[in-house]
Write a protein that holds these residues in place. Structure first.
Motif, PDB file in Angstrom:
ATOM      1  N   ARG A 208     -27.194  23.189  -7.254  1.00  0.00           N
ATOM      2  CA  ARG A 208     -26.946  22.002  -8.105  1.00  0.00           C
ATOM      3  C   ARG A 208     -28.323  21.648  -8.953  1.00  0.00           C
ATOM      4  NH1 ARG A 208     -24.410  18.758  -4.519  1.00  0.00           N
ATOM      5  NH2 ARG A 208     -26.718  17.990  -3.812  1.00  0.00           N
ATOM      6  N   ASN A 209     -29.391  21.628  -7.945  1.00  0.00           N
ATOM      7  CA  ASN A 209     -30.697  21.045  -8.559  1.00  0.00           C
ATOM      8  C   ASN A 209     -31.279  22.028  -9.614  1.00  0.00           C
ATOM      9  OD1 ASN A 209     -30.809  18.997  -7.017  1.00  0.00           O
ATOM     10  ND2 ASN A 209     -31.892  20.111  -5.181  1.00  0.00           N
ATOM     11  N   GLU A 210     -30.869  23.628  -9.379  1.00  0.00           N
ATOM     12  CA  GLU A 210     -31.409  24.535 -10.184  1.00  0.00           C
ATOM     13  C   GLU A 210     -30.751  24.633 -11.563  1.00  0.00           C
ATOM     14  OE1 GLU A 210     -31.431  29.586 -10.541  1.00  0.00           O
ATOM     15  OE2 GLU A 210     -31.573  28.393  -8.568  1.00  0.00           O
ATOM     16  N   LEU A 211     -29.346  24.454 -11.426  1.00  0.00           N
ATOM     17  CA  LEU A 211     -28.471  24.449 -12.654  1.00  0.00           C
ATOM     18  C   LEU A 211     -28.241  23.529 -13.048  1.00  0.00           C
ATOM     19  CD1 LEU A 211     -25.582  27.224 -11.187  1.00  0.00           C
ATOM     20  CD2 LEU A 211     -27.834  27.570 -12.702  1.00  0.00           C
ATOM     21  N   ASN A 212     -28.656  22.162 -12.741  1.00  0.00           N
ATOM     22  CA  ASN A 212     -28.550  20.759 -13.119  1.00  0.00           C
ATOM     23  C   ASN A 212     -27.109  20.440 -13.568  1.00  0.00           C
ATOM     24  OD1 ASN A 212     -29.164  18.419 -13.947  1.00  0.00           O
ATOM     25  ND2 ASN A 212     -29.795  19.221 -16.034  1.00  0.00           N
ATOM     26  N   LYS A 213     -26.017  21.077 -12.705  1.00  0.00           N
ATOM     27  CA  LYS A 213     -24.590  20.651 -13.058  1.00  0.00           C
ATOM     28  C   LYS A 213     -23.854  20.041 -11.828  1.00  0.00           C
ATOM     29  CE  LYS A 213     -24.146  23.175 -16.960  1.00  0.00           C
ATOM     30  NZ  LYS A 213     -23.652  22.240 -18.097  1.00  0.00           N
TER      31      LYS A 213
END
Length: 269
Positions: free
Chosen positions: A43-48
């Motif tokens: 979630r933090n890496e893909l910002n989704k």
């Protein structure tokens, strides 16, 4: 047999298409390619949002590309193989587009399929082109490239006094100590007929000349630090206005594959 292969390729294409047509599925595979990650990491890496990521992960789990182990998501063996080839496809696409004009304007018919399939190895290669204000830019780049070489392997598809004289000068100056030269058999009499070339290339124990009957359409030069490549136009004329240079280990791997494939032709003559 042909029908079976065709059907298998169709199935593989549909699988690849399913992955590549989804940005989320592609990003998830690439994200966990090197290391497993939990939902918070993704979630933090893909910002989704979590819901979007979980939906994508579930789709990949159903295809047996991803598995969940103690809250960590990781690739299955199938997923790892798929992602490896997907990265290769992306790199191939990038390498082709990066030097699009070089590849599009030249004859590639004598380059082995294995080299063409692994064009991604040249993703860091740079194309140097001559211009109307500097017609010798490509040739001068080649001259500078080999100036300090103590060992060279060359596929020479043309009889070029300029290039051969340059090589002889390196030998005379005791810079170049070992040379392996692959040429077409029609070029050999021309080299023998030139006293300078005969002395330094034919009658030199540090020079190995391999003469082939097959037409050569690649001018390839390799040492342990670089490769350079020039090709022919599709109309059959040699193009000295563009040179592709790569100084990476991947580039050397690609160049050596091409060189050894060409060299092997002598055993099939």
């Amino acid at each position: 047999m042909a029908t079976t292969i065709k059907n298998n390729l169709k199935e593989e294409y549909n699988g690849i298409k399913y992955i590549l047509t989804s940005t989320m599925r592609t990003k998830l595979l690439l994200s966990i390619y090197e290391n497993s990650k939990n939902l918070d990491d993704l979630r933090n890496e893909l910002n989704k949002p979590s819901a979007t990521i979980l939906h994508g992960l579930k789709e990949l789990e159903n295809l047996n590309f991803v598995k969940k182990v103690q809250k960590q998501y990781q690739l299955t063996s199938n997923g790892y193989l798929l992602t490896t080839n997907m990265i290769k496809l992306i790199d191939n696409w990038y390498a082709t587009n990066k030097n699009e004009n070089f590849w599009n304007t030249h004859d590639l018919t004598t380059i082995p399929k294995e080299n063409l399939k692994n064009i991604y190895l040249l993703k860091n290669a740079n194309c140097i082109s001559s211009t109307t204000s500097n017609l010798s830019k490509a040739y001068n780049s080649y001259t500078e490239l080999i100036a300090n070489s103590n060992e060279l392997k060359i596929i020479l598809p043309i009889f070029s006094e300029n290039h051969l004289t340059q090589i002889v000068q390196l030998i005379e100056n005791q810079t170049l100590h070992n040379l392996e030269l692959i040429i077409n058999q029609d070029i050999l009499p021309l080299i023998r007929g030139n006293p300078l070339f005969k002395k330094w290339l034919i009658n030199n124990e540090n020079v190995k000349i391999i003469s082939l009957k097959i037409p050569l359409k690649t001018f390839l030069t390799i040492n342990n630090e670089f490769i350079s490549l020039t090709l022919f136009f599709k109309d059959g004329h040699y193009d000295d206005s563009q040179i592709l240079i790569d100084k990476t280990q991947d580039g050397l791997k690609w160049g050596n594959l091409l060189y050894h494939h060409t060299k092997e032709w002598r055993w099939n003559q």
